[in-house]
Scaffold this motif. Structure first.
Motif, short mmCIF file in Angstrom:
data_model
loop_
_atom_site.label_atom_id
_atom_site.label_comp_id
_atom_site.label_asym_id
_atom_site.label_seq_id
_atom_site.Cartn_x
_atom_site.Cartn_y
_atom_site.Cartn_z
N GLU A 97 0.86 -1.14 0.10
CA GLU A 97 0.14 -0.05 -0.21
C GLU A 97 0.87 1.63 0.17
N ARG A 98 1.75 1.36 1.32
CA ARG A 98 3.02 2.79 1.36
C ARG A 98 3.59 2.67 -0.16
N LEU A 99 3.89 1.64 -1.83
CA LEU A 99 4.76 1.87 -2.01
C LEU A 99 3.65 1.60 -3.80
N ALA A 100 2.50 1.63 -3.48
CA ALA A 100 1.47 2.29 -4.30
C ALA A 100 0.86 3.63 -4.01
N ALA A 101 1.37 4.43 -3.02
CA ALA A 101 1.24 5.68 -2.85
C ALA A 101 2.29 6.50 -3.06
N VAL A 102 3.62 5.79 -2.98
CA VAL A 102 4.91 6.33 -2.78
C VAL A 102 5.89 4.92 -3.31
N PRO A 103 5.90 5.23 -4.50
CA PRO A 103 6.14 4.21 -5.75
C PRO A 103 7.86 4.25 -5.76
N TYR A 104 8.67 5.39 -5.22
CA TYR A 104 9.96 5.61 -4.44
C TYR A 104 10.60 5.83 -3.37
N ALA A 105 9.10 4.60 -2.74
CA ALA A 105 9.20 5.17 -0.75
C ALA A 105 10.42 4.29 -0.14
N THR A 106 11.61 4.83 0.32
CA THR A 106 12.50 4.50 1.22
C THR A 106 12.79 3.40 2.06
N LEU A 107 11.36 4.14 3.12
CA LEU A 107 11.37 4.04 4.43
C LEU A 107 9.94 3.31 4.38
#
Length: 119
Positions: A97-107
């Protein structure tokens, strides 16, 4: 991990292209206004202030776009090296879900919150 890496790679590449195009559009718009700002001496003070604000806003948008493009490039690198979707702070899997919202997330969400609370 249940993340479709090829779909995520395509999403990142499309997002990157849109950001680069938007930044280029802002830059071109600023180039067109350069002649107007050179005659600031005969402008009303409020007009000059408005022009200055808009120019600074555009510069800020360009800088933000450049930063996100850098983060996207790093995410694409993590896909290649096999570490995409892993929190760089705790090593746990970043939820889909986090990667769908912010696909470049590192945390992961928890470590992102900790970082924001630290200021």
């Amino acid at each position: 991990m249940t993340v479709d890496l090829e779909a995520r790679r395509q999403e990142l590449l499309e997002l990157r292209a849109r950001l680069v195009q938007a930044a280029n559009s802002v830059e071109k718009a600023n180039d067109g206004g350069a002649e107007l700002s050179s005659s600031a001496g005969d402008q009303h003070l409020a007009d000059h202030a408005s022009d200055t604000f808009e120019r600074e806003l555009d510069e800020s948008l360009e800088e933000n776009a450049e930063e996100i493009v850098r983060e996207i490039d790093e995410a694409l690198g993590r896909i290649e090296e096999g570490s995409y979707g892993t929190c760089t702070a705790c090593g746990k899997e970043i939820p889909e879900e986090r990667l769908a919202a912010v696909p470049y997330a590192t945390l992961c969400v928890e470590d992102r919150r900790k970082l924001e609370q630290q200021g």
